[in-house]
Design an enzyme around this catalytic site. Structure first.
Site, PDB file in Angstrom:
ATOM      1  N   GLU A 180      97.231 -87.806 -56.974  1.00 31.78           N
ATOM      2  CA  GLU A 180      98.051 -86.901 -56.168  1.00 31.78           C
ATOM      3  C   GLU A 180      98.720 -87.671 -55.023  1.00 31.78           C
ATOM      4  OE1 GLU A 180      97.227 -82.576 -53.959  1.00 31.78           O
ATOM      5  OE2 GLU A 180      95.558 -83.787 -54.718  1.00 31.78           O
ATOM      6  N   CYS A 203      95.238 -81.122 -58.637  1.00 32.15           N
ATOM      7  CA  CYS A 203      93.979 -81.003 -57.896  1.00 32.15           C
ATOM      8  C   CYS A 203      93.435 -79.578 -57.822  1.00 32.15           C
ATOM      9  CB  CYS A 203      94.149 -81.611 -56.510  1.00 32.15           C
ATOM     10  SG  CYS A 203      92.560 -82.019 -55.727  1.00 32.15           S
ATOM     11  N   LYS A 206     102.643 -78.256 -57.079  1.00 32.79           N
ATOM     12  CA  LYS A 206     101.290 -77.724 -57.048  1.00 32.79           C
ATOM     13  C   LYS A 206     101.342 -76.214 -56.822  1.00 32.79           C
ATOM     14  CE  LYS A 206      96.879 -78.937 -54.780  1.00 32.79           C
ATOM     15  NZ  LYS A 206      96.279 -79.930 -53.855  1.00 32.79           N
TER      16      LYS A 206
END
EC number: 6.3.5.1
Length: 641
Positions: free
Chosen positions: A46, A171, A115
């Site tokens: 990330e 994540c 994200k």
């Protein structure tokens, strides 16, 4: 030929916080390294261009500008490669900043995925800097002078590789009740990539590993995970550089955490196997998620697959880990006894009849029956164990059978089948000096007739002893040992039968039973239908006739469980046994397996009831419905020597 494998990589390079020049150099280095190792897709952590722990520096225009500058540098320096790379960086769209995964190939940007779930609790402050992808207003973004697709609805679909489609989540997306990857899988993604920056605290790595395994299993997908390494800021937390490659519930490869050096994991994901599993799982595609993804086409890098990084288990039915094997045997034995117990309770029968040869299969069936009677509180004397010596019975197996029956305190009977068989040979005009299939099958059917008649006499159920491997090969006599009233071993392969008997021996309290079980385990596998040799030893060894059971069980597993073609099975078998068998030997027995599997289906079409214990069953009422007159030609022609 790629046999349906896609080689993927998960990279954890060294980095410097907020140093885009250094980080981009390392990214290029790892892309080139993965390219040389024939990886087709490589994943980075990330925010890998800037580092994850930049904090309020993400609001500095110079950092955002530099990340774009060095994205362009990465594109320029990887223009001559065909590998797909998934990078992490902040991307500004419509006055919002998004924590994004950028997909590049051959100097071009294929798409950008933001994200979805932005953490803002405990040590995480991402809500301070980043917006959720669901709040994006635009479905494209201008990067490096070009407009490229942008959004949480992107999937990347290889035009030149059937089923090679991947999705991206970042994540925290994985840690929510319904991760974006769940929808991506339902929309066709067979590979899922997670750019992550998951810090390390006690026990978190174990939970993370299980989370990835479970998501790969639920999605019937490959799952590739790369998390930031130790060079992120350690102001308040430490990152370990955890990287994993998982497939359908199992971890294929995993990094060493807390490494001072950058790491690259490479392994193959079997996309063909995943697609076959999804095709069988009719509930997988039932959710209404149509028309919710934009598929970005690309051509996956072509590679020549000469070997595999991943482990191929030569004995897929038998766990290699002793602890797992112990649990597997315990559970299978419990399933067998539970199945037989239900049948006895339903019929009201309190007697069982079973033929005991002194071999592995009948031994396991007797042990299951003995345990079931003990569980139901029925006297073990109600188990009528019958030894039926014939023309091929040796002293070794005869006394093994007798000693086993005595040690279990069951009712023992002995019926010599030779006189009845001799009379039958006379009745049908067969020369008993001719040791052909008639000579063998007369004995098998005589034994079955005895068992059935005794069961009628005492009001009992005949317990079948044949196993899955014998059924796959048709290595049983039709309406002979093929038939019973309940078959407790019918979905247990031969390679596992031995371990089950060994497990019972190790967990058996009676010393005399343990002793005889150990002797049975060392006895060659044989139907004992041909006379012994001049020394009175077994003259008819099954594996000399039809081939090693470990090969046949390997063929069976990959053909039935995953629909693998014969040439792929051959490729996997070479890897699994690593030179233990010559190619011509594997090809010979693979052809034998295929011919017998197709010609012997008629025996499987009328199998007696019996419990399914694993992922493979050949029951015509359960997992396997096949016409008895199907041709094997397509499969035989597919074998490339």
């Amino acid at each position: 030929m790629n046999y349906g494998f896609v080689k993927v990589g998960a990279a954890v390079p060294e980095l410097k916080v907020a140093d885009c020049e250094f980080n981009s150099g390392k990214i290029v280095e790892f892309i080139n390294k993965a390219d040389k190792e024939d990886c087709q897709i490589i994943l980075f952590p990330e925010l890998s261009i800037t580092a994850y722990t930049c904090g309020d520096l993400f609001h500095q225009e110079i950092l955002l500008e530099q990340s774009m500058t060095y994205l362009n540098s990465i594109l320029e320096n990887t223009r001559d490669t065909d590998i797909v790379a998934i990078l992490g960086m902040p991307v500004k769209v419509d006055a919002q900043l998004f924590n994004s995964g950028v997909v590049i190939q051959s100097g071009e940007i294929l798409g950008v995925v933001p994200k979805t779930y932005i953490p803002g609790y405990k040590e995480f402050y991402e809500e301070r800097w980043f917006a959720s992808g669901v709040k994006a207003l635009s479905d494209s973004v201008n990067l490096c002078g070009k407009s490229v697709p942008f959004g949480i609805d992107l999937l990347f679909d290889a035009a030149n590789f059937n089923g090679a489609c991947f999705g991206i989540e970042i994540c925290e997306d994985l840690w929510v009740p319904v991760p974006p990857s769940s929808y991506q899988a339902m929309l066709g993604a067979t590979m899922l990539f997670n750019l992550s920056a998951s810090n390390e605290i006690i026990g978190k790595s174990e939970y993370r590993r299980e989370l990835i395994k479970q998501q790969s299993a639920k999605c019937i997908a490959g799952y590739v995970y790369a998390s930031s390494g130790i060079y992120e800021s350690t102001t308040d937390v430490v990152f370990g550089g955890h990287a994993l490659i998982a497939e359908n519930g199992g971890v294929l490869s995993e990094s060493e955490r807390f490494s001072m050096e950058g790491q690259l994991l490479c392994c193959e994901i079997d996309v063909a196997k995943l697609n076959n599993d999804r095709m069988k799982n009719t509930s997988f595609m039932e959710a209404d998620v149509k028309n919710k993804a934009r598929k970005i086409g690309f051509n996956i890098k072509k590679t020549k697959l000469n070997d595999l990084c991943r482990f191929v288990d030569p004995h897929p039915f038998v766990p290699s880990d002793p602890g797992s094997l112990d649990k597997r045997c315990k559970e299978i034995f419990a399933i067998q006894t539970a199945g037989l117990a239900k049948r006895l309770l339903h019929t009201g029968m309190k007697n069982a009849v079973i033929g005991i040869s002194g071999g592995l299969d009948s031994t396991l069936a007797l042990l299951v029956t003995w345990k079931t009677f003990d569980m139901l509180g029925i006297p073990t004397e109600n188990i009528h164990a019958i030894t039926m010596p014939g023309f091929g019975t040796t002293d070794e197996t005869y006394y093994n059978a007798l000693n086993l029956m005595k040690s279990l305190n069951v009712t023992i009977s002995e019926v010599d089948i030779k006189p009845a068989c001799i009379q039958h040979f006379k009745d049908i005009g067969h020369d008993m000096a001719i040791h052909d299939v008639t000579y063998e099958n007369v004995q098998a059917r005589e034994r079955t007739q005895i068992l059935m008649d005794i069961s009628n006499k005492i009001g009992g159920v005949v317990i079948g002893t044949g196993d899955l491997s014998e059924l796959a090969l048709g290595w049983c006599t039709y309406n002979g040992d093929h038939m019973s009233m309940y078959s407790v071993n019918c979905s247990i392969p031969k390679t596992l039968v031995k371990f089950l008997v060994g497990w019972v021996a190790d967990n058996m309290s009676q010393q005399n039973t343990r002793t005889v079980l150990k002797k049975i385990l060392s006895t060659p596998i044989s139907p004992e239908l041909l006379p012994p040799d001049e020394k009175g030893k077994i003259n008819q060894k099954t594996e000399d006739i039809i081939g090693p059971y470990e090969l046949h069980d390997f063929f069976l597993y990959h053909m039935i469980r995953y629909g693998a073609s014969p040439d792929k099975i051959l490729f996997l078998c070479r890897k699994a046994f690593n030179g233990r068998y010559e190619d011509e030997v594997i090809v010979k027995w693979l052809k034998t397996f295929l011919k017998r599997f197709f010609t012997q289906q008629f025996k499987r079409s009328c199998l007696p009831d019996g419990p399914k214990v694993g992922t493979i069953s050949l029951s015509p009422r359960g997992d396997w419905r096949m016409p008895s007159d199907a041709e094997a030609n397509l499969w035989l022609k597919n074998i490339s020597c």
